[in-house]
Design an enzyme around this catalytic site. Structure first.
Site, PDB file in Angstrom:
ATOM      1  N   ASP A  59       0.773  -1.277  -0.184  1.00  0.00           N
ATOM      2  CA  ASP A  59      -0.126   0.110  -0.078  1.00  0.00           C
ATOM      3  C   ASP A  59       0.901   1.230   0.081  1.00  0.00           C
ATOM      4  O   ASP A  59       1.953   1.450   0.270  1.00  0.00           O
ATOM      5  CB  ASP A  59      -0.805  -0.104   1.159  1.00  0.00           C
ATOM      6  N   HIS A 204       3.722  -2.074   3.055  1.00  0.00           N
ATOM      7  CA  HIS A 204       3.850  -0.714   2.843  1.00  0.00           C
ATOM      8  C   HIS A 204       5.255  -0.272   1.872  1.00  0.00           C
ATOM      9  O   HIS A 204       6.442  -0.580   2.141  1.00  0.00           O
ATOM     10  CB  HIS A 204       3.528   0.470   3.767  1.00  0.00           C
TER      11      HIS A 204
END
Length: 249
Positions: A59, A204
């Site tokens: 992400d 991430h």
């Protein structure tokens, strides 16, 4: 009188969104313990996969430093991942969005600006966040995403209904090492190493220094593949009556 309603309404929406956030936090914990996490549906997030494979999701990118580092690492281990991109960052780095796609990874929608709590936004604002990111990714890559992940995993009936009407599949996760907090390479690696068949991993590549994430994945990926786990991208459900991107609510 009407002038006073705005802040009160926003506060109520914020509190409601926070309550849903904690309920989902507990639900995710249950999914982690289940033998088979829920694969989701057009109107409910996918917390796991229907098969025995695993999915790595990434992400908050693309980021000019950490996205290339992660792409190189995944290429070395022949792992394909699903990248949930932020529209504002795609506009800043369209070349990186194209590189993610060219490397064989799947791209999903992660909102335009990553506002939180996402579920506290008005419906028009939710539509705008998702639809603009669809256009940003389409402009950069020529591909229209089929998946959406709410910022912070902050879902609500309105968010889920809007996602379905836009023809997207909502995706959550099962394994969360909280790498965005930078808790240390060992802690991130320990959590990721517990991944079981059918689970969705969350990492991430944007939003800050992601050196710990890259280092932890470098430790974990060989072990996971040695256990026979096969990495796949997150599948999209066929959603009914998809709404065209940009179409009003």
């Amino acid at each position: 009188m009407s002038a006073r309603r705005g802040p009160v309404t926003r506060l109520g929406a914020h509190l409601h969104a926070q309550a849903l956030h904690y309920l989902l936090f507990a639900y995710r914990g249950g999914q982690t313990l289940r033998r088979h996490a829920a694969p989701g549906s057009p109107r409910w997030p996918a917390f796991g996969l229907a098969g025995a494979e695993v999915a790595l999701t990434v992400d908050d990118g693309p980021h000019p430093q950490w996205t290339p580092a992660l792409l190189d690492l995944l290429d070395r281990h022949r792992v394909r991942a699903t990248f949930f991109l932020i529209g504002d960052r795609v506009r800043e780095h369209p070349d990186l969005a194209r590189r993610v796609l060219a490397a064989g990874h799947l791209i999903g929608n992660h909102s335009r600006s990553h506002p939180q709590p996402f579920a506290a936004l008005s419906r028009p604002a939710i539509v705008a966040e998702i639809a603009q990111t669809q256009r940003d990714i389409e402009d950069a890559t020529g591909v229209s995403p089929r998946l959406f992940r709410a910022p912070g995993g902050n879902w609500s009936p309105t968010v889920l209904r809007t996602v379905a009407e836009l023809g997207l599949t909502p995706v959550d996760w099962t394994v969360n090492p909280s790498d965005w907090r930078r808790p240390g390479v060992a802690r991130i690696a320990r959590t990721l190493s517990r991944t079981r068949p059918g689970q969705i991993m969350l990492c991430h590549d944007g939003g800050g220094d992601r050196s710990q994430t890259v280092a932890a994945l470098a430790e974990v990926l060989p072990g996971l593949t040695a256990r026979g786990l096969r990495f796949v991208t997150v599948p999209a459900h066929v959603t009914p009556r998809p709404r065209r991107v940009g179409e009003g609510p």
